[in-house]
Design an enzyme around this catalytic site. Structure first.
Site, PDB file in Angstrom:
ATOM      1  CB  THR A 197      -0.970   0.012   1.205  1.00 50.17           C
ATOM      2  OG1 THR A 197      -0.247  -0.222   2.404  1.00 50.17           O
ATOM      3  CG2 THR A 197      -2.052  -1.032   1.032  1.00 50.17           C
ATOM      4  CB  SER A 233      -5.578  13.618  -1.399  1.00 48.00           C
ATOM      5  OG  SER A 233      -4.278  13.643  -0.867  1.00 48.00           O
ATOM      6  CB  THR A 256       3.205  -7.225   9.964  1.00 49.76           C
ATOM      7  OG1 THR A 256       3.210  -5.923   9.374  1.00 49.76           O
ATOM      8  CG2 THR A 256       3.057  -8.236   8.846  1.00 49.76           C
ATOM      9  CG  ASN A 273       0.142   8.714   7.856  1.00 50.88           C
ATOM     10  OD1 ASN A 273      -0.529   7.797   7.415  1.00 50.88           O
ATOM     11  ND2 ASN A 273       1.377   8.561   8.311  1.00 50.88           N
ATOM     12  CD  GLU A 291       2.525   5.463   6.479  1.00 50.39           C
ATOM     13  OE1 GLU A 291       1.707   4.942   5.715  1.00 50.39           O
ATOM     14  OE2 GLU A 291       2.199   6.060   7.522  1.00 50.39           O
TER      15      GLU A 291
END
EC number: 2.3.1.35
Lengths: 409, 409
Positions: free
Chosen positions: A156, A409, A193, A404, A280
């Site tokens: 992802t 968007s 996970t 995040n 991230e």
């Protein structure tokens, strides 16, 4: 940019005899992305899994648990990215079941023989018809040497695919352990996970396999955190096809069991650490080791308090040895009878604090030097007992906020 | 920029008869900053405080507790910013005691009659000689109408000073409650905030005052969080000078006690909410209300799970109604027997989720509209019981990372 994580080398990912993988672009959320993966394994394989402890667990997690508890042996799994099918109520459960039935029909299996997995945005309706439409392409793609593309097909917000592979010898036979994982945010696994799949051709009894997958999770995925958010979809599945043909492993403390355990734990830990390295916005990979606790639980509480502290994580991002923030986190970790006058703090080999205060020989430039590294070990000694635990995490950067704030968007 | 927090109006801060404040620039960390504050109060006053539960509590917190437990009544307090005197071991304790002795000598008091408070960087040596050198200027500045400058004198990363004031009538006498607070990061108070000082001229028995300060903290400072980091220095002190001259308040459930409690809780809550409104990098003020819990503790656990989630906080920063993240946080809040099929989620008046899934009438544009506001109420109904709790927090922005990556530089 992931932290010290080499691109996966497809030729280093050993195929697992008895197991194939197929990948397709189903347009689940966006077009042109590999977002549908089907794994199939031979009859006679054993399968065991561990799943999120989040009480808001996703529909596929609930269906997966049901199917694993059923009388029929699972033979395939189905993963989609782009939609987590979580927070979707009764309709979500129905859609997860429908996707299993669709794959089962094409493979001539019962619906309970298919295990569903989803990852992506929460609280949106799963476009099950797109999954159905994508299945033929995924099945046509099925082959044993497809781990690298499958690793890509479950991503992802991951920036790189994650995979690991090992071979060991059991009973004179070469045994392969190969796995893939995904996840970069909403990472504080509590059982597993986001998604991890490990295959092996070892011959393992199901009860032993269940014990093995839990031990592997506890020593790998259950020891990482990026942002402290436990996902709704965490799942780790271990499939043993038995194709290696050695005598069955029936206990982890046997000689063969120990060899297999070491290999599975190693692969699981590589996959788990890869998630942190690709966390991230991560710019640093940090091991938090807590020694001298009374038990593993209190070591973990202290390690997670440090690993979750936004102040500690931003200090790492800035390479700022503002190390009092670590002591503060130790202090609020919830150990009521902690004696601050006993605490030692080390940054790699640098002795920062002794008996709860700044070490007299500690020089800021030594702390600074370590903080600038991309890999750092924080070690706290509580001097209360003999237990130790290590947790792996990353720093908190501007990019974490950007990723995040913009994810949908 | 703080969120909807008007600049303090010095003329609206009622002096508290029997209490004076003096402020000086002592150069504790940087020159040219008001960083030393002395409060003095009349003989016969009662004093009560609550302090951080962080086991790594700072030296001044330890000394403060000792002095409050001593036989002599405290008569003054001393606050420095720029250095928290935490993680400083035995040397830090000695320096805190020396600062008390210095002020006591100038005021003709015993050292135990002075309460020390420090805030700023952790694990650095307190420059006590600068405090000593600054005391004469702080004492020369002592006056009753100095609350606004004192509010400025206790700031660290705060962008604005924080103060609140109320007057009520007790026994026919006008009673004043005025307080100041500071704090913008390392905020998840567990007993009190970083620093809060509230004065009143009410006449209150010490045991009643202790009960009052605890209740006020529980309804204000103990219900806010910015980054989940419980400070080493959290302290809230309530001083009652008795100058109003009414009959002593000996119980909070008496008529007079109720009036006083309402005023003190109101001032404490304004001060606590001001800290959130000025939270590091905050662009939004968010109330998280959890209803339908079995007890206040489980409501608080759910509320804090939401309020601490970096994913929820970045979604608020982005005004992105990615509201499944809130459901995920509810799910990992640690309520083992939570039934996700009962959960309702509201954003202000918008009904987002019903029975654990997206509400059929929920439209993304309605969620979007609320998310764009600067003040938002998240309401979760667990439908398990009759308990409720509200926690106040802010979003997580790029500026939070910048502020904490640069704080010491």
């Amino acid at each position: 940019m992931p932290v010290n994580l080499a691109p996966i080398d497809p030729s280093a990912l050993h195929p697992v005899p008895g197991l194939t993988l197929g990948v397709a672009q189903a347009g689940i959320r966006k077009a042109g992305r590999h977002d549908l993966v089907v794994l199939q394994w031979a009859a006679g394989s054993t399968v065991a899994g561990v799943f999120t402890k989040n009480r808001f667990c996703a529909a596929p997690v609930q269906v997966c648990r049901e199917h694993l508890a059923a009388d029929v042996a699972p033979r395939a799994l189905l993963v989609n990215t782009g939609n987590a099918n979580a927070g979707t109520g009764a309709d979500g459960l129905a859609r997860a079941r429908r996707s299993c039935a669709a794959l089962a029909a094409q493979l001539g299996l019962g619906p309970q023989q298919v295990l569903p997995f989803s990852t992506g945005v929460i609280m949106e309706t799963l476009p099950v018809e797109r999954i159905e439409a994508g299945l033929p392409a995924a099945l046509a793609d099925a082959k044993a040497d497809n781990w690298a593309l499958a690793a890509r097909g479950i991503m992802t917000t991951d920036t790189v695919p994650k995979a690991a592979s090992r071979q060991v010898t059991i009973g004179g036979r070469t045994v392969t352990v190969t796995g893939i994982s995904k996840g970069a945010g909403m990472i504080r696994p509590n059982m597993a996970t986001m998604l991890g799949f490990i295959g092996t051709d070892a011959v393992v009894e199901r009860a032993t396999l269940q014990q093995l997958v839990r031990e592997a999770a506890d020593q790998s995925f259950n020891r990482i955190t990026i942002d402290g958010d436990t996902s709704t979809n965490d799942s780790l599945l271990l499939i043993a096809t038995g194709a290696a043909g050695h005598a069955p492993v029936t206990a982890l403390d046997s000689a063969d069991g120990a060899v297999l355990r070491e290999a599975v734990v190693d692969v699981a830990r590589q996959l788990a650490q890869a998630i942190v390295r690709d966390g991230e916005g991560a710019t640093k990979f940090i091991a938090v080791q807590v020694d001298g606790g009374r038990d593993a639980d209190e070591c973990a509480r202290v390690a997670y308090a440090i690993a979750h502290s936004p102040l500690v994580k931003t200090a790492f991002f800035a390479s700022d040895p503002n190390l009092g923030r670590i002591l503060a986190a130790v202090g609020y970790a919830g150990i009521d009878d902690l004696d601050q006058g006993l605490i030692d703090l080390f940054l790699d080999q640098v002795h920062v604090a002794r008996q709860g205060g700044r070490h007299p020989d500690y020089r800021e430039e030594d702390g600074q030097r370590v903080m600038k590294q991309s890999e750092i070990t924080v070690r706290v000694d509580l001097h209360r007992g003999a237990s130790s635990t290590t947790v792996w995490t990353c720093d908190l950067s501007h990019d974490y906020v950007s990723i995040n704030a913009d994810y949908r968007s």
